[in-house]
Design a protein around this motif. Structure first.
Motif, PDB file in Angstrom:
ATOM      1  N   THR A   1       0.829  -1.205   0.000  1.00  0.00           N
ATOM      2  CA  THR A   1       0.000   0.000   0.000  1.00  0.00           C
ATOM      3  C   THR A   1       0.862   1.253   0.000  1.00  0.00           C
ATOM      4  O   THR A   1       2.049   1.205   0.298  1.00  0.00           O
ATOM      5  CB  THR A   1      -0.888   0.028   1.263  1.00  0.00           C
ATOM      6  OG1 THR A   1      -0.058  -0.283   2.390  1.00  0.00           O
ATOM      7  CG2 THR A   1      -1.997  -0.994   1.176  1.00  0.00           C
ATOM      8  N   HIS A   2       0.228   2.379  -0.307  1.00  0.00           N
ATOM      9  CA  HIS A   2       0.932   3.661  -0.308  1.00  0.00           C
ATOM     10  C   HIS A   2       1.074   4.170   1.127  1.00  0.00           C
ATOM     11  O   HIS A   2       0.153   3.991   1.934  1.00  0.00           O
ATOM     12  CB  HIS A   2       0.146   4.658  -1.151  1.00  0.00           C
ATOM     13  CG  HIS A   2       0.928   5.899  -1.479  1.00  0.00           C
ATOM     14  ND1 HIS A   2       1.011   6.961  -0.627  1.00  0.00           N
ATOM     15  CD2 HIS A   2       1.673   6.222  -2.560  1.00  0.00           C
ATOM     16  CE1 HIS A   2       1.772   7.904  -1.180  1.00  0.00           C
ATOM     17  NE2 HIS A   2       2.186   7.476  -2.363  1.00  0.00           N
ATOM     18  N   GLU A   3       2.189   4.826   1.411  1.00  0.00           N
ATOM     19  CA  GLU A   3       2.447   5.245   2.799  1.00  0.00           C
ATOM     20  C   GLU A   3       1.434   6.273   3.318  1.00  0.00           C
ATOM     21  O   GLU A   3       1.272   6.428   4.530  1.00  0.00           O
ATOM     22  CB  GLU A   3       3.881   5.768   2.955  1.00  0.00           C
ATOM     23  CG  GLU A   3       4.206   7.028   2.169  1.00  0.00           C
ATOM     24  CD  GLU A   3       4.814   6.733   0.788  1.00  0.00           C
ATOM     25  OE1 GLU A   3       4.605   5.606   0.289  1.00  0.00           O
ATOM     26  OE2 GLU A   3       5.470   7.624   0.222  1.00  0.00           O
ATOM     27  N   ASP A   4       0.719   6.964   2.414  1.00  0.00           N
ATOM     28  CA  ASP A   4      -0.272   7.940   2.860  1.00  0.00           C
ATOM     29  C   ASP A   4      -1.478   7.304   3.545  1.00  0.00           C
ATOM     30  O   ASP A   4      -2.197   7.956   4.297  1.00  0.00           O
ATOM     31  CB  ASP A   4      -0.796   8.768   1.674  1.00  0.00           C
ATOM     32  CG  ASP A   4       0.225   9.807   1.223  1.00  0.00           C
ATOM     33  OD1 ASP A   4       1.241   9.978   1.910  1.00  0.00           O
ATOM     34  OD2 ASP A   4      -0.008  10.441   0.171  1.00  0.00           O
ATOM     35  N   TYR A   5      -1.731   6.036   3.201  1.00  0.00           N
ATOM     36  CA  TYR A   5      -2.924   5.388   3.758  1.00  0.00           C
ATOM     37  C   TYR A   5      -2.748   3.875   3.616  1.00  0.00           C
ATOM     38  O   TYR A   5      -3.064   3.304   2.586  1.00  0.00           O
ATOM     39  CB  TYR A   5      -4.170   5.866   3.025  1.00  0.00           C
ATOM     40  CG  TYR A   5      -5.492   5.443   3.642  1.00  0.00           C
ATOM     41  CD1 TYR A   5      -5.564   4.942   4.934  1.00  0.00           C
ATOM     42  CD2 TYR A   5      -6.675   5.566   2.930  1.00  0.00           C
ATOM     43  CE1 TYR A   5      -6.769   4.570   5.488  1.00  0.00           C
ATOM     44  CE2 TYR A   5      -7.887   5.197   3.475  1.00  0.00           C
ATOM     45  CZ  TYR A   5      -7.932   4.698   4.751  1.00  0.00           C
ATOM     46  OH  TYR A   5      -9.132   4.322   5.296  1.00  0.00           O
ATOM     47  N   THR A   6      -2.276   3.259   4.668  1.00  0.00           N
ATOM     48  CA  THR A   6      -1.874   1.853   4.552  1.00  0.00           C
ATOM     49  C   THR A   6      -2.969   0.872   4.966  1.00  0.00           C
ATOM     50  O   THR A   6      -2.831  -0.317   4.733  1.00  0.00           O
ATOM     51  CB  THR A   6      -0.640   1.579   5.432  1.00  0.00           C
ATOM     52  OG1 THR A   6      -0.987   1.896   6.784  1.00  0.00           O
ATOM     53  CG2 THR A   6       0.542   2.432   5.010  1.00  0.00           C
ATOM     54  N   SER A   7      -4.058   1.381   5.584  1.00  0.00           N
ATOM     55  CA  SER A   7      -5.057   0.463   6.120  1.00  0.00           C
ATOM     56  C   SER A   7      -6.092   0.068   5.069  1.00  0.00           C
ATOM     57  O   SER A   7      -6.997   0.819   4.743  1.00  0.00           O
ATOM     58  CB  SER A   7      -5.741   1.119   7.316  1.00  0.00           C
ATOM     59  OG  SER A   7      -6.887   0.391   7.665  1.00  0.00           O
ATOM     60  N   LEU A   8      -5.956  -1.157   4.560  1.00  0.00           N
ATOM     61  CA  LEU A   8      -6.862  -1.696   3.554  1.00  0.00           C
ATOM     62  C   LEU A   8      -8.103  -2.281   4.214  1.00  0.00           C
ATOM     63  O   LEU A   8      -8.003  -2.920   5.254  1.00  0.00           O
ATOM     64  CB  LEU A   8      -6.190  -2.871   2.840  1.00  0.00           C
ATOM     65  CG  LEU A   8      -5.397  -2.667   1.581  1.00  0.00           C
ATOM     66  CD1 LEU A   8      -4.824  -4.007   1.164  1.00  0.00           C
ATOM     67  CD2 LEU A   8      -6.255  -2.111   0.467  1.00  0.00           C
TER      68      LEU A   8
END
Lengths: 244, 244
Positions: B138-145
């Protein structure tokens, strides 16, 4: 990847919750540019709720009336499609589409990925505004993907392409300790063999395949130095106990 | 791929809606075997609602109390993980995990993909029951899938691996008409050039780069025979009009 080189376009989305889930799926993979063609309801509470920490993507979303407006500034337009259209169009899976998209973005082109209605996708007329069609290879038992899931798959493929150079294909690429050398392994095998003899598990007169099997076992592991110290410590302690 | 060689294990899922979305994501990609470790609520109305046409996956789901029970019959256990655990474990991205899973399944091994709680994933103790860890980049800006999104990505990678031999990497692999031959293209360019001269667009005394540019344009297209007939027809009609 330039974040805004690639945009996600949703056409006539019925459920605002899906728009929110799309925003989250995008941001999870580093995409920020969302364009909505005549959504049924937007802004909407459900959209914000499902976006969780991606409400910024919703807030900056562009809302327009027609697909033509949404893709007007794009040089590469990729439309998602089920198979079997009357006139075949160039069609690729998500991985190859992501390749093409990043190649185009690398040449300063703008790219749009267009997703249709929840119940019936894009019309033939809309698909004919696209350069390329994207088909997700679902299983024939159940081909209807949720809209946000489809966006998630495409966003994930874009992310995989963007970071592929950084991704290790060796499962142990990131390790905290240096690996043991072959010489250290040989010391270990010697120590192990000696200990097994001392505890009476290995008969030097009839060793059979015991040591080769243990070498194969520990050799596959690629032990690190700390693990090696632990195993050597166990042997040393075992010997002490036996010798007293 | 043997459908039941690979199972999806969800540990302590809080929201039954997520279980339903997982069932749909699985069936979309040809997976059918779902195992639930102590779900907060199951069966549940929201699960069926979100599963849409995948309620059969929910109905046949195995519900157990512990992770050990869920994975007891599996030879390869892959746990999803965020990065940065205290003790590094072998970790791969979804693509390489799917490769390993299908290779194991091809050798008659059973494989489990284990997904943790919505808010905090798997515990260290649970992760230590796994052979391999899977990390979605995931992208470091928003990692919570979202949980079901994570399952969708893994299921998609398994499906891509399973069908990769069938997937064309040429966008025009499936086409309805045979492509034009080089000879037919040459006839067309000759016809086009003649027509452009007749309509006064091309000056034979100063042709500049017009024909090379048109050759490059049509050459990139790889025209099929029907398209060629259409273009030839247009030229013929144009000539008729001019000559009358």
């Amino acid at each position: 990847m330039n974040k805004s080189a690639i945009c996600i376009v949703l056409v006539n989305t019925s459920h605002p919750g899906n728009i929110g889930a799309v925003a989250r799926a995008m941001k999870n993979m580093g995409l920020v540019e969302l364009r909505l063609v005549a959504p049924a309801r937007f802004p909407a509470e459900e959209a914000n709720w499902r976006a969780v920490a991606a409400s910024d993507v919703l807030e900056s979303a562009l809302v327009v009336d027609t697909l033509a407006e949404a893709i007007g500034d794009c040089q590469l337009v990729i439309g998602t499609s089920a198979r079997g259209r009357r006139i075949p169009w160039p069609v690729l899976d998500p991985r190859h589409c992501a390749e093409q998209a990043l190649r185009a973005a690398g040449r300063e082109q703008r790219v749009a990925f267009v997703f249709g209605r929840e119940d019936r996708g894009l019309t033939n007329e809309e698909l004919q505004q696209c350069n390329l069609h994207l088909h997700i290879p679902t299983h024939e038992d159940y081909t209807s993907l949720n809209l946000a899931m489809a966006v998630q798959i495409v966003a994930y493929e874009l992310r995989m392409q963007a970071v592929s150079a950084e991704l290790p294909d060796d499962a142990c690429a990131h390790w905290d300790e240096p690996l043991s050398t072959a010489a250290a392994m040989e010391h270990y095998y010697k120590h192990l063999e000696q200990t097994l003899i001392e505890i009476g598990f290995l008969d030097p007169a009839a060793p059979r395949q015991l040591m080769p099997r243990l070498r194969r076992l520990y050799g596959r592991l690629r032990l690190d130095e700390m693990e090696m110290n632990i195993l050597r410590g166990i042997l040393t302690e075992t010997q002490k106990r036996i010798r007293t």
